[in-house]
Design a protein around this motif. Sequence first.
Motif, PDB file in Angstrom:
ATOM      1  N   ALA A  70       0.823  -1.213   0.000  1.00 26.28           N
ATOM      2  CA  ALA A  70       0.000   0.000   0.000  1.00 26.28           C
ATOM      3  C   ALA A  70       0.856   1.262   0.000  1.00 26.28           C
ATOM      4  CB  ALA A  70      -0.941  -0.015   1.197  1.00 26.28           C
ATOM      5  N   GLY A  71       1.965   1.227   0.732  1.00 28.29           N
ATOM      6  CA  GLY A  71       2.837   2.404   0.766  1.00 28.29           C
ATOM      7  C   GLY A  71       3.410   2.726  -0.603  1.00 28.29           C
ATOM      8  N   TRP A  72       3.845   1.684  -1.312  1.00 29.24           N
ATOM      9  CA  TRP A  72       4.375   1.897  -2.661  1.00 29.24           C
ATOM     10  C   TRP A  72       3.281   2.376  -3.605  1.00 29.24           C
ATOM     11  CZ3 TRP A  72       2.930  -0.911  -7.100  1.00 29.24           C
ATOM     12  CH2 TRP A  72       3.667  -0.611  -8.251  1.00 29.24           C
ATOM     13  N   TRP A  73       2.117   1.762  -3.527  1.00 28.42           N
ATOM     14  CA  TRP A  73       0.998   2.111  -4.408  1.00 28.42           C
ATOM     15  C   TRP A  73       0.575   3.561  -4.182  1.00 28.42           C
ATOM     16  CZ3 TRP A  73      -1.009   0.424  -8.689  1.00 28.42           C
ATOM     17  CH2 TRP A  73      -2.343   0.669  -9.051  1.00 28.42           C
ATOM     18  N   ASP A  74       0.509   3.994  -2.930  1.00 28.37           N
ATOM     19  CA  ASP A  74       0.156   5.378  -2.616  1.00 28.37           C
ATOM     20  C   ASP A  74       1.198   6.342  -3.170  1.00 28.37           C
ATOM     21  OD1 ASP A  74      -1.010   7.653  -1.465  1.00 28.37           O
ATOM     22  OD2 ASP A  74       0.009   7.340   0.450  1.00 28.37           O
ATOM     23  N   SER A  75       2.468   5.940  -3.099  1.00 28.14           N
ATOM     24  CA  SER A  75       3.547   6.830  -3.532  1.00 28.14           C
ATOM     25  C   SER A  75       3.518   7.110  -5.030  1.00 28.14           C
ATOM     26  CB  SER A  75       4.909   6.229  -3.164  1.00 28.14           C
ATOM     27  OG  SER A  75       5.232   5.122  -4.002  1.00 28.14           O
ATOM     28  N   LEU A  76       2.813   6.281  -5.794  1.00 30.17           N
ATOM     29  CA  LEU A  76       2.726   6.496  -7.240  1.00 30.17           C
ATOM     30  C   LEU A  76       1.908   7.726  -7.599  1.00 30.17           C
ATOM     31  CD1 LEU A  76       2.082   2.834  -8.461  1.00 30.17           C
ATOM     32  CD2 LEU A  76       4.249   4.094  -8.487  1.00 30.17           C
ATOM     33  N   GLY A  77       1.045   8.167  -6.703  1.00 24.46           N
ATOM     34  CA  GLY A  77       0.182   9.297  -6.984  1.00 24.46           C
ATOM     35  C   GLY A  77      -0.948   8.906  -7.921  1.00 24.46           C
ATOM     36  N   PHE A  78      -1.847   9.855  -8.149  1.00 23.02           N
ATOM     37  CA  PHE A  78      -3.018   9.558  -8.981  1.00 23.02           C
ATOM     38  C   PHE A  78      -2.628   9.164 -10.402  1.00 23.02           C
ATOM     39  CE2 PHE A  78      -4.942  12.489  -5.792  1.00 23.02           C
ATOM     40  CZ  PHE A  78      -5.858  11.594  -5.262  1.00 23.02           C
ATOM     41  N   ALA A 102      -8.008   2.848  -7.025  1.00 23.53           N
ATOM     42  CA  ALA A 102      -7.848   4.198  -7.568  1.00 23.53           C
ATOM     43  C   ALA A 102      -7.631   5.222  -6.462  1.00 23.53           C
ATOM     44  CB  ALA A 102      -9.065   4.576  -8.402  1.00 23.53           C
ATOM     45  N   ALA A 103      -8.204   4.964  -5.286  1.00 16.00           N
ATOM     46  CA  ALA A 103      -8.057   5.880  -4.152  1.00 16.00           C
ATOM     47  C   ALA A 103      -6.708   5.726  -3.462  1.00 16.00           C
ATOM     48  CB  ALA A 103      -9.181   5.650  -3.148  1.00 16.00           C
ATOM     49  N   GLY A 104      -5.927   4.695  -3.857  1.00 11.38           N
ATOM     50  CA  GLY A 104      -4.585   4.548  -3.306  1.00 11.38           C
ATOM     51  C   GLY A 104      -4.409   3.427  -2.316  1.00 11.38           C
ATOM     52  N   ASN A 105      -5.415   2.563  -2.172  1.00 12.47           N
ATOM     53  CA  ASN A 105      -5.338   1.459  -1.215  1.00 12.47           C
ATOM     54  C   ASN A 105      -4.839   0.177  -1.870  1.00 12.47           C
ATOM     55  OD1 ASN A 105      -7.048   2.756   1.109  1.00 12.47           O
ATOM     56  ND2 ASN A 105      -8.280   3.024  -0.746  1.00 12.47           N
ATOM     57  N   ALA A 106      -4.280  -0.699  -1.071  1.00 13.00           N
ATOM     58  CA  ALA A 106      -4.087  -2.085  -1.468  1.00 13.00           C
ATOM     59  C   ALA A 106      -5.352  -2.845  -1.104  1.00 13.00           C
ATOM     60  CB  ALA A 106      -2.878  -2.692  -0.765  1.00 13.00           C
ATOM     61  N   VAL A 107      -5.613  -3.951  -1.797  1.00 10.45           N
ATOM     62  CA  VAL A 107      -6.846  -4.710  -1.604  1.00 10.45           C
ATOM     63  C   VAL A 107      -6.531  -6.189  -1.408  1.00 10.45           C
ATOM     64  CG1 VAL A 107      -8.990  -5.477  -2.707  1.00 10.45           C
ATOM     65  CG2 VAL A 107      -8.258  -3.101  -2.941  1.00 10.45           C
TER      66      VAL A 107
END
Length: 490
Positions: free
Chosen positions: A44-52, A158-163
């Motif tokens: 999740a941290g990496w995914w969030d760091s990618l930005g929109f 899309a909101a920046g979460n891991a699932v």
Amino acid sequence: MTSTAQAVETFDSLDPATDAVVGTHPVHSADDVNAAVSRAREAAGWWDSLGFAGRAERLRRWKGVVARRMDELCAVVSAETGKPAGDAQLEVVLAVEHIEWAARNARKVLGRQRRSPGLLMSNQAATVEYQPLGVVGVIGPWNYPVFTPLGSISYALAAGNAVVFKPSEYTPGVGRWLVDAFAEAVPEYPVFDLITGFGATGAALTRADVDKIAFTGSAETGKKIMATAAERLTPVIIEAGGKDPLLVDADADLDAAADAAVWGAFSNAGQTCVGVERVYAHTDIHDAFVDKVVERAKKVEPGSDYGPMTMPAQLDVVRSHITDALARGGRALLGGTDAVGERYVRPTVLVDVPDHSEAVCRETFGPTVTITRVADMDEAVDKANNSTYGLGSTVFSKRRGTELARRLRTGQTAINAPLSFAGIASLPFGGIGDSGFGRIHGPEGLREFARPKSIARQRFPTPVALTTFARTRKTEDAIRKLVSRLHGRR
């Protein structure tokens, strides 16, 4: 149940039309679930760091894989649910649209926005932004195993979460396919991961270190999910069942209304949470409308137009609802108790069914429909709203469609077309009452998977300081007079 040499418990996914084994999948334990959530937390941290922009680009890669290999995915859906290839394709196409909408609109909906600070705090700059929750657990259904869970998964990603996704035990192969396709597009981290199993696996996900649970299923199971999630104060979205009404006004296009009733009631063998289960037809057109419904329903063939009952236990529910309706004075103009076979249920059209019958009050989730005569649309609205459910609804009326739609106690309503709200990605989807709460799809769906973060930044000091012990009586008097002038007028 079987075991491998490594003593991993497994279960088989079966074709509901033949009981042939479609695939074999692990029964993940609580330790397995916790490990998946831990991996997702790191991802999740990496995914969030990618930005929109970075997330949108990768979501579109995933969308491309799904679109290019649609036939392959549809084959898995058909094998595990029994639904015809065309119906499988319909839900995949809608799901692709939702992936694209979420990717395209996440920044606009969730990005930083300026807010007015007001007169008293005019020296402040005020903004709000939506930050991802972290890890979202999604527990999906079997009736629409692509479209329904992706309504949560796509928006959460899309909101920046891991699932971490737990599909139904009836459709684990569909879940596996979706997660593998995502890994093909996004190989770096397990941003979208899979766990499989039965109720205990879902309960373990609900107890795990997730930041939200999105559940689709029955109201009864939804209550258990909520109780379990309450142990950690984990917020939940519940999309439970429905007993969705169709209202047919005196001025309705009867051919279109009858076609919508037949499609809404019998497509996917009636295994649709927003399918038509109750119809309220104006007395002036009731008989003509019923004739048209029966005429069309006679042409609908199980095995070709729709598949078997995916969950065998549902056969008993459908049979009991028909039996109860007939015992209370209802009539079957088509079908009846003998329409319920060992795997398939033939279309059943019921009339003169009392309001307190199970076929009117409880979700049937099978290819049956009740049609009730009403004196006017006011009576139709009253009867439609007299339900513990409140998911979807449909209105056919040339003059009063919008008025009637607004009066219906449901989360969404389609006017002069069947279930059209489900295909519009910008519209929120969800229910009230026993149909659950929270929303997926649209801006509201994106915000469900993010937390609002408010930031106030002082641009310059103000001579009238309120939040200090150095505040003077003169300051207090000035503020009192200002507020009285601004807000105290009669």
